[in-house]
Design a protein around this motif. Structure first.
Motif, PDB file in Angstrom:
ATOM      1  N   ARG A 276       0.862  -1.297  -0.133  1.00 43.26           N
ATOM      2  CA  ARG A 276      -0.100   0.257   0.055  1.00 43.26           C
ATOM      3  C   ARG A 276       0.867   1.310   0.093  1.00 43.26           C
ATOM      4  NH1 ARG A 276      -2.947   0.816   4.210  1.00 43.26           N
ATOM      5  NH2 ARG A 276      -4.230   2.197   3.296  1.00 43.26           N
ATOM      6  N   LEU A 277       1.916   1.077  -0.841  1.00 38.25           N
ATOM      7  CA  LEU A 277       2.814   2.528  -1.005  1.00 38.25           C
ATOM      8  C   LEU A 277       2.932   2.832  -2.344  1.00 38.25           C
ATOM      9  CD1 LEU A 277       5.723   1.104   1.074  1.00 38.25           C
ATOM     10  CD2 LEU A 277       3.849   2.830   1.711  1.00 38.25           C
ATOM     11  N   THR A 278       2.786   4.144  -2.745  1.00 40.18           N
ATOM     12  CA  THR A 278       2.949   4.599  -4.049  1.00 40.18           C
ATOM     13  C   THR A 278       4.452   4.959  -4.414  1.00 40.18           C
ATOM     14  OG1 THR A 278       2.285   6.962  -3.726  1.00 40.18           O
ATOM     15  CG2 THR A 278       0.608   5.503  -4.203  1.00 40.18           C
ATOM     16  N   ILE A 279       4.556   4.998  -5.809  1.00 37.82           N
ATOM     17  CA  ILE A 279       6.109   5.303  -5.883  1.00 37.82           C
ATOM     18  C   ILE A 279       6.235   6.115  -7.210  1.00 37.82           C
ATOM     19  CG2 ILE A 279       6.932   2.816  -5.428  1.00 37.82           C
ATOM     20  CD1 ILE A 279       7.664   3.117  -8.581  1.00 37.82           C
ATOM     21  N   VAL A 280       7.131   7.039  -7.198  1.00 37.56           N
ATOM     22  CA  VAL A 280       7.312   8.122  -8.089  1.00 37.56           C
ATOM     23  C   VAL A 280       8.956   7.626  -8.355  1.00 37.56           C
ATOM     24  CG1 VAL A 280       7.585  10.437  -9.079  1.00 37.56           C
ATOM     25  CG2 VAL A 280       5.654   9.670  -7.544  1.00 37.56           C
ATOM     26  N   GLY A 281       9.449   7.578  -9.659  1.00 34.55           N
ATOM     27  CA  GLY A 281      10.897   7.307  -9.988  1.00 34.55           C
ATOM     28  C   GLY A 281      11.296   7.439 -11.522  1.00 34.55           C
ATOM     29  N   THR A 282      12.540   7.508 -11.744  1.00 33.75           N
ATOM     30  CA  THR A 282      12.840   7.581 -12.887  1.00 33.75           C
ATOM     31  C   THR A 282      12.998   6.203 -13.520  1.00 33.75           C
ATOM     32  OG1 THR A 282      15.074   8.034 -12.320  1.00 33.75           O
ATOM     33  CG2 THR A 282      13.898   9.967 -12.976  1.00 33.75           C
ATOM     34  N   LEU A 283      13.242   5.910 -14.764  1.00 36.56           N
ATOM     35  CA  LEU A 283      13.293   4.639 -15.400  1.00 36.56           C
ATOM     36  C   LEU A 283      14.548   4.609 -16.184  1.00 36.56           C
ATOM     37  CD1 LEU A 283       9.711   3.394 -16.354  1.00 36.56           C
ATOM     38  CD2 LEU A 283      11.268   2.290 -15.033  1.00 36.56           C
ATOM     39  N   LYS A 284      15.057   3.448 -16.544  1.00 35.01           N
ATOM     40  CA  LYS A 284      16.024   3.196 -17.510  1.00 35.01           C
ATOM     41  C   LYS A 284      15.277   2.834 -18.610  1.00 35.01           C
ATOM     42  CE  LYS A 284      19.899   1.647 -14.564  1.00 35.01           C
ATOM     43  NZ  LYS A 284      20.665   0.601 -14.181  1.00 35.01           N
ATOM     44  N   ARG A 285      15.892   3.254 -19.806  1.00 37.57           N
ATOM     45  CA  ARG A 285      15.224   3.071 -21.298  1.00 37.57           C
ATOM     46  C   ARG A 285      15.238   1.786 -21.755  1.00 37.57           C
ATOM     47  NH1 ARG A 285      17.779   7.606 -25.091  1.00 37.57           N
ATOM     48  NH2 ARG A 285      16.455   6.343 -26.515  1.00 37.57           N
ATOM     49  N   ASN A 286      15.937   1.051 -21.147  1.00 43.17           N
ATOM     50  CA  ASN A 286      16.208  -0.475 -21.535  1.00 43.17           C
ATOM     51  C   ASN A 286      15.301  -1.455 -20.893  1.00 43.17           C
ATOM     52  OD1 ASN A 286      17.089  -0.667 -18.843  1.00 43.17           O
ATOM     53  ND2 ASN A 286      18.994  -1.712 -19.236  1.00 43.17           N
ATOM     54  N   LYS A 287      14.146  -1.022 -20.164  1.00 41.66           N
ATOM     55  CA  LYS A 287      13.140  -1.887 -19.492  1.00 41.66           C
ATOM     56  C   LYS A 287      12.081  -2.350 -20.631  1.00 41.66           C
ATOM     57  CE  LYS A 287      14.343  -1.176 -15.246  1.00 41.66           C
ATOM     58  NZ  LYS A 287      14.922  -2.167 -14.469  1.00 41.66           N
ATOM     59  N   LYS A 288      11.840  -3.607 -20.740  1.00 39.77           N
ATOM     60  CA  LYS A 288      11.073  -4.015 -21.823  1.00 39.77           C
ATOM     61  C   LYS A 288       9.460  -3.791 -21.655  1.00 39.77           C
ATOM     62  CE  LYS A 288      10.148  -8.149 -18.820  1.00 39.77           C
ATOM     63  NZ  LYS A 288      10.146  -9.642 -18.926  1.00 39.77           N
TER      64      LYS A 288
ATOM     65  N   ILE B 282       8.555  -0.536 -21.567  1.00 46.14           N
ATOM     66  CA  ILE B 282       8.456   0.543 -21.935  1.00 46.14           C
ATOM     67  C   ILE B 282       8.141   0.608 -23.510  1.00 46.14           C
ATOM     68  CG2 ILE B 282       9.668   2.921 -22.351  1.00 46.14           C
ATOM     69  CD1 ILE B 282      11.234   2.380 -20.041  1.00 46.14           C
ATOM     70  N   PRO B 283       6.996   1.220 -24.257  1.00 43.88           N
ATOM     71  CA  PRO B 283       6.822   1.168 -25.602  1.00 43.88           C
ATOM     72  C   PRO B 283       7.909   2.045 -26.394  1.00 43.88           C
ATOM     73  CG  PRO B 283       5.045   1.853 -24.485  1.00 43.88           C
ATOM     74  CD  PRO B 283       6.108   1.708 -23.235  1.00 43.88           C
ATOM     75  N   SER B 284       8.099   1.504 -27.506  1.00 48.21           N
ATOM     76  CA  SER B 284       9.472   2.015 -28.498  1.00 48.21           C
ATOM     77  C   SER B 284       9.075   3.794 -28.439  1.00 48.21           C
ATOM     78  CB  SER B 284       9.507   1.554 -29.784  1.00 48.21           C
ATOM     79  OG  SER B 284       8.407   1.510 -30.345  1.00 48.21           O
TER      80      SER B 284
END
Length: 370
Positions: free
Chosen positions: A137-149, A151-153
């Protein structure tokens, strides 16, 4: 463009490196002819070829049992060999140090409180965000690496997009953001707290989304601390226990300054540099005094410590006898064998004429009175 050659003058190695380059090109041509050009770049193919060669060599050496343990771990790290498993020793610290497991252990005390966790791209992932939301029951806000599968192109490619534009992707429980701050760069963010495409009007032409402004506001403390530790860093290239100790010293210095200011001593500190210098001197002053008296300190360091802390270098414990000869204290540091019968009237250290001054009786009496 992609060569295995190294700077060496030994002609056998020069021939061998050229041979490897030619073989790599030939293997690329054969692979594309067999696979009907599956679109793999030459750089990726050469990398996969090198890793495969390392795996085969590692397996052969392991069977012969003539490869050191450290070298096995190093090759496994880069080649991903399955013939070797590196595990932590049994005990309370035998835990996983993967990013998701670290976050879960840190979030255990606030589980079920409905708070938000801000993290950088080393920890943020789709699976972790979903698990923290459903189980903790915790929310998150964070940056992502672009190599995550996940993520749409369209979110990763910056070509064809205007600067300061945003692309949002929504699911029932989380939001994906792609913001282009400048040419050839995109910032990817994942949030389970935001569920809209609001833009912060206070950013003007930058048109930053509220998700990024919230991230900057909550992540600012960590970024500022990282900048402060990088400005005045006590770390050195050393063994791994010291590598773990140095960051603790940096963070402890920042926390001590905050506590010092909270106690109403902000006006006494000229700058952070002045505070750190004073703190370091206070921490090792007592140890320096002990080492100076005990004589377990090199002469050069002892002289500098005496100048910094105004320490009187210890001489003989009692006044020398008349006519007693000893080596000059200063000459001894300069590796000169010069003996003398003269000694200081205050610390009784033996000094030659080169390292001593003559003072009359009147001045000597005036010095004693003062």
């Amino acid at each position: 463009m992609y060569s295995v050659g190294r700077r060496t003058k030994r002609w056998p190695l020069c021939l061998f490196f050229n041979f490897l380059d030619v073989v790599a090109i030939n293997s690329t041509v054969i692979y594309k002819a067999v696979k009907q050009d599956d679109g793999m770049a030459r750089k990726d193919f050469i990398k996969q070829l090198a890793l495969q060669l390392m795996r085969d060599a590692l397996n052969m050496r392991n069977q012969a049992k003539n490869l050191s343990r450290d070298l096995q771990v190093l090759i496994q790290k880069h080649a991903g060999s399955s013939s070797l498993e590196e595990k932590n020793p049994e005990g309370p610290y035998n835990v996983s140090n993967s990013p998701s497991d670290v976050v879960e252990r840190l979030c255990e005390p606030i589980k079920g409180t409905g708070r938000n966790v801000t993290m950088d791209n080393w920890f943020t992932s789709y699976s972790l965000a979903l698990k923290l939301l459903q189980q903790y029951r915790l929310t998150i806000v964070g940056t992502l690496k672009r190599n995550k599968k996940e993520i749409p192109s369209e979110f990763v490619i910056s070509r064809g997009r205007n600067v300061h534009t945003s692309v949002f992707g929504f699911q029932s429980e989380m939001t994906l953001l792609s913001y282009k701050p400048k040419e050839n760069k995109v910032v990817l963010m994942l949030s389970t707290l935001h569920h809209d495409a609001n833009i912060d009007d206070s950013t003007g032409e930058l048109k930053k989304p509220e998700m990024i402004m919230f991230y900057n506001m909550t992540k600012g403390g960590v970024d500022v601390m990282g900048e402060m530790t990088a400005t005045y860093n006590c770390a050195r290239n050393s063994r791994w226990p010291m590598v773990n100790f140095y960051p603790l010293s940096n963070i402890g210095a920042i926390n001590s300054q905050i506590i010092h200011f909270a106690n109403g001593n902000a006006s006494k500190v000229k700058s952070r540099r002045h505070f750190l210098k004073t703190l370091s001197l206070d921490l090792f002053e007592e140890m320096v005094k002990v080492c100076t008296v005990s004589g377990r300190m090199p002469c050069e360091i002892k002289e500098k410590a005496s100048d910094i802390f105004n320490l009187l270098e210890p001489g003989p414990s009692k006044k020398p006898k008349i006519g007693e000869r000893h080596r000059c204290k200063k000459c001894q540091k300069e590796k000169k064998d010069r003996k003398t019968i003269q000694h200081c009237q205050y610390c009784f250290a033996f000094l030659c004429k080169e390292h001593s001054v003559i003072i009359c009786q009147e001045c000597h009496k005036g010095r004693n009175k003062s």
